[in-house]
Design an enzyme around this catalytic site. Structure first.
Site, PDB file in Angstrom:
ATOM      1  N   ASN A  12      68.308  44.468  48.423  1.00  0.00           N
ATOM      2  CA  ASN A  12      67.947  43.523  49.764  1.00  0.00           C
ATOM      3  C   ASN A  12      69.614  43.376  50.251  1.00  0.00           C
ATOM      4  O   ASN A  12      70.419  41.930  49.263  1.00  0.00           O
ATOM      5  CB  ASN A  12      67.602  41.566  48.927  1.00  0.00           C
ATOM      6  CG  ASN A  12      67.795  41.075  49.541  1.00  0.00           C
ATOM      7  OD1 ASN A  12      68.062  40.962  51.278  1.00  0.00           O
ATOM      8  ND2 ASN A  12      67.340  39.816  49.362  1.00  0.00           N
ATOM      9  N   LYS A  14      70.193  41.492  52.329  1.00  0.00           N
ATOM     10  CA  LYS A  14      70.782  40.173  52.912  1.00  0.00           C
ATOM     11  C   LYS A  14      71.595  40.650  54.428  1.00  0.00           C
ATOM     12  O   LYS A  14      70.934  41.041  55.246  1.00  0.00           O
ATOM     13  CB  LYS A  14      71.222  39.450  52.309  1.00  0.00           C
ATOM     14  CG  LYS A  14      71.640  39.499  51.171  1.00  0.00           C
ATOM     15  CD  LYS A  14      72.050  38.232  49.316  1.00  0.00           C
ATOM     16  CE  LYS A  14      70.677  38.377  48.578  1.00  0.00           C
ATOM     17  NZ  LYS A  14      71.676  37.251  47.377  1.00  0.00           N
ATOM     18  N   HIS A 104      62.715  33.924  49.143  1.00  0.00           N
ATOM     19  CA  HIS A 104      64.077  33.791  48.398  1.00  0.00           C
ATOM     20  C   HIS A 104      64.745  32.416  48.255  1.00  0.00           C
ATOM     21  O   HIS A 104      64.263  31.903  49.427  1.00  0.00           O
ATOM     22  CB  HIS A 104      64.816  34.727  49.394  1.00  0.00           C
ATOM     23  CG  HIS A 104      65.739  35.203  48.788  1.00  0.00           C
ATOM     24  ND1 HIS A 104      67.186  35.262  48.456  1.00  0.00           N
ATOM     25  CD2 HIS A 104      65.879  36.633  48.008  1.00  0.00           C
ATOM     26  CE1 HIS A 104      67.628  35.388  47.818  1.00  0.00           C
ATOM     27  NE2 HIS A 104      67.196  36.564  47.815  1.00  0.00           N
ATOM     28  N   GLU A 106      67.895  32.072  48.489  1.00  0.00           N
ATOM     29  CA  GLU A 106      68.162  31.738  49.537  1.00  0.00           C
ATOM     30  C   GLU A 106      67.391  30.867  51.051  1.00  0.00           C
ATOM     31  O   GLU A 106      67.895  30.465  52.128  1.00  0.00           O
ATOM     32  CB  GLU A 106      69.194  32.919  50.351  1.00  0.00           C
ATOM     33  CG  GLU A 106      70.052  32.606  49.549  1.00  0.00           C
ATOM     34  CD  GLU A 106      70.871  34.590  49.492  1.00  0.00           C
ATOM     35  OE1 GLU A 106      70.637  35.278  49.607  1.00  0.00           O
ATOM     36  OE2 GLU A 106      71.059  35.403  48.711  1.00  0.00           O
ATOM     37  N   GLU A 176      63.332  35.733  39.535  1.00  0.00           N
ATOM     38  CA  GLU A 176      65.198  34.950  40.258  1.00  0.00           C
ATOM     39  C   GLU A 176      66.082  33.996  39.597  1.00  0.00           C
ATOM     40  O   GLU A 176      65.828  33.696  40.803  1.00  0.00           O
ATOM     41  CB  GLU A 176      65.281  35.498  41.619  1.00  0.00           C
ATOM     42  CG  GLU A 176      64.839  37.121  42.429  1.00  0.00           C
ATOM     43  CD  GLU A 176      65.632  37.730  43.428  1.00  0.00           C
ATOM     44  OE1 GLU A 176      65.964  38.802  43.326  1.00  0.00           O
ATOM     45  OE2 GLU A 176      65.961  36.462  44.461  1.00  0.00           O
ATOM     46  N   GLY A 182      74.223  36.468  43.272  1.00  0.00           N
ATOM     47  CA  GLY A 182      75.307  37.001  43.562  1.00  0.00           C
ATOM     48  C   GLY A 182      76.473  36.443  43.251  1.00  0.00           C
ATOM     49  O   GLY A 182      77.440  36.181  43.448  1.00  0.00           O
ATOM     50  N   SER A 222      72.164  39.349  39.981  1.00  0.00           N
ATOM     51  CA  SER A 222      73.279  40.298  39.608  1.00  0.00           C
ATOM     52  C   SER A 222      72.484  41.522  39.003  1.00  0.00           C
ATOM     53  O   SER A 222      73.713  41.741  37.649  1.00  0.00           O
ATOM     54  CB  SER A 222      74.352  39.218  38.398  1.00  0.00           C
ATOM     55  OG  SER A 222      74.972  38.309  39.146  1.00  0.00           O
TER      56      SER A 222
HETATM   57  P1  PGA Z   1      72.336  39.984  44.072  1.00  0.00           P
HETATM   58  O1  PGA Z   1      71.199  39.029  45.029  1.00  0.00           O
HETATM   59  O2  PGA Z   1      71.744  41.037  43.160  1.00  0.00           O
HETATM   60  O3  PGA Z   1      73.850  40.041  44.448  1.00  0.00           O
HETATM   61  O4  PGA Z   1      72.097  38.739  42.849  1.00  0.00           O
HETATM   62  C1  PGA Z   1      69.565  39.451  44.442  1.00  0.00           C
HETATM   63  C2  PGA Z   1      68.795  38.826  45.174  1.00  0.00           C
HETATM   64  O5  PGA Z   1      69.052  38.178  45.735  1.00  0.00           O
HETATM   65  O6  PGA Z   1      67.395  39.052  45.157  1.00  0.00           O
END
Ligand code: PGA
Length: 265
Positions: A12, A14, A104, A106, A176, A182, A222
């Site tokens: 992903n 982003k 997601h 976000e 998640e 993140g 992460s």
């Molecule tokens: P990350 O993001 O691996 O940077 O924690 C995962 C995601 O948001 O799908």
């Protein structure tokens, strides 16, 4: 017992990457994962890249000779029309996207997607034959209050009738936890396994045993080369949805290799 589910490692990106870095990524990935660029081979795991909208056609061209799937990070809740800035599921189908991330955190937290929005997006994807990667997971205060499971399964309950439409192998669920996205603070593999197992039990009860057996459940938050083995060796974790560690081809390829090694060993 042999598990029929094919593991999935999904990138992903982003709102990251530019034209040049997309080209560099694909060139490097071809060197690092030659088996994914051999159309005659059947790699034991599925690999997916979800770039930002404008780069989907570019990645489609760069990966034309590869067994790497292409996905979108979001989709419009509407079928099309006067919705400035939105990209419809039919447009994603035109671009030959196989998958689409939906719900997601976000999108939920920054852009206000509700369970109702997520339900509508699932229907749009169903109508166009795309495989949704439905993201669920709890914020930190909910975990600290001991409510993580109720919260996460509640997000699934909210879109259950939409999920029932999808064939078991045409749906992916990603757990998640918000506090792990993140932040560099990843969930304990045991905790992630516990939730993914609960999601599988939920699928058995609400969608049927075929879904419990064939629908991949991913962990996201992460995931990096130095913790991936712990997740991928859990019974109910079928791969990962990866943000930060998917931006560089070498790290991403490492994740794919770790999953492949565990699968073939
Ligand atoms: P990350 O993001 O691996 O940077 O924690 C995962 C995601 O948001 O799908």
């Amino acid at each position: 017992m042999t598990i029929a589910r094919t593991p999935l490692i999904a990138a992903n990106w982003k709102s990251n990457q530019r034209w040049d870095t997309c080209v560099d990524f694909a060139t490097e990935l071809k060197e690092l994962l030659p088996e994914q660029f051999d159309l005659d081979s059947e790699p034991p795991i599925d690999v997916l890249i979800c770039p930002p909208f404008p780069y989907i056609p570019l990645l489609g061209m760069l990966l034309e000779e590869a067994t790497v799937y292409l996905g979108s990070q979001d989709v419009s809740r509407y079928t099309g029309g006067a919705y400035t800035g939105d990209v419809s599921a039919a447009m994603l189908a035109d671009l030959e996207c196989d998958y689409c991330i939906v719900g997601h955190s976000e999108r939920r937290n920054v852009f206000g997607d509700t369970d109702e929005t997520v339900a509508e997006k699932l229907l749009r994807l169903y109508d166009e034959g795309l495989v949704p990667i439905l993201c669920v997971g709890e914020p930190l205060e909910v975990r600290d209050a001991g409510q993580a499971m109720d919260f996460t399964l509640g997000q699934l309950d909210a879109v259950c009738s939409q999920l029932r439409r999808f064939d078991p192998d045409r749906l992916v669920i990603a757990y998640e936890p918000l506090w792990a996205i993140g932040t560099g603070r990843n969930a304990e593999a045991g905790d992630a396994q516990e939730m993914c197992s609960a999601i599988r039990e939920w699928a058995a009860a609400q969608l049927g045993t075929a879904h419990a057996e064939a629908t991949p459940v991913l962990y996201g938050g992460s995931v990096k080369p130095d913790n991936a083995r712990d997740y991928f060796s859990q019974t109910d974790i079928d791969g990962a949805l990866v943000g930060g560690a998917s931006l560089k081809a070498d790290k991403f390829a490492k994740l794919v290799k770790i999953c492949q090694d565990l699968r073939t060993s």
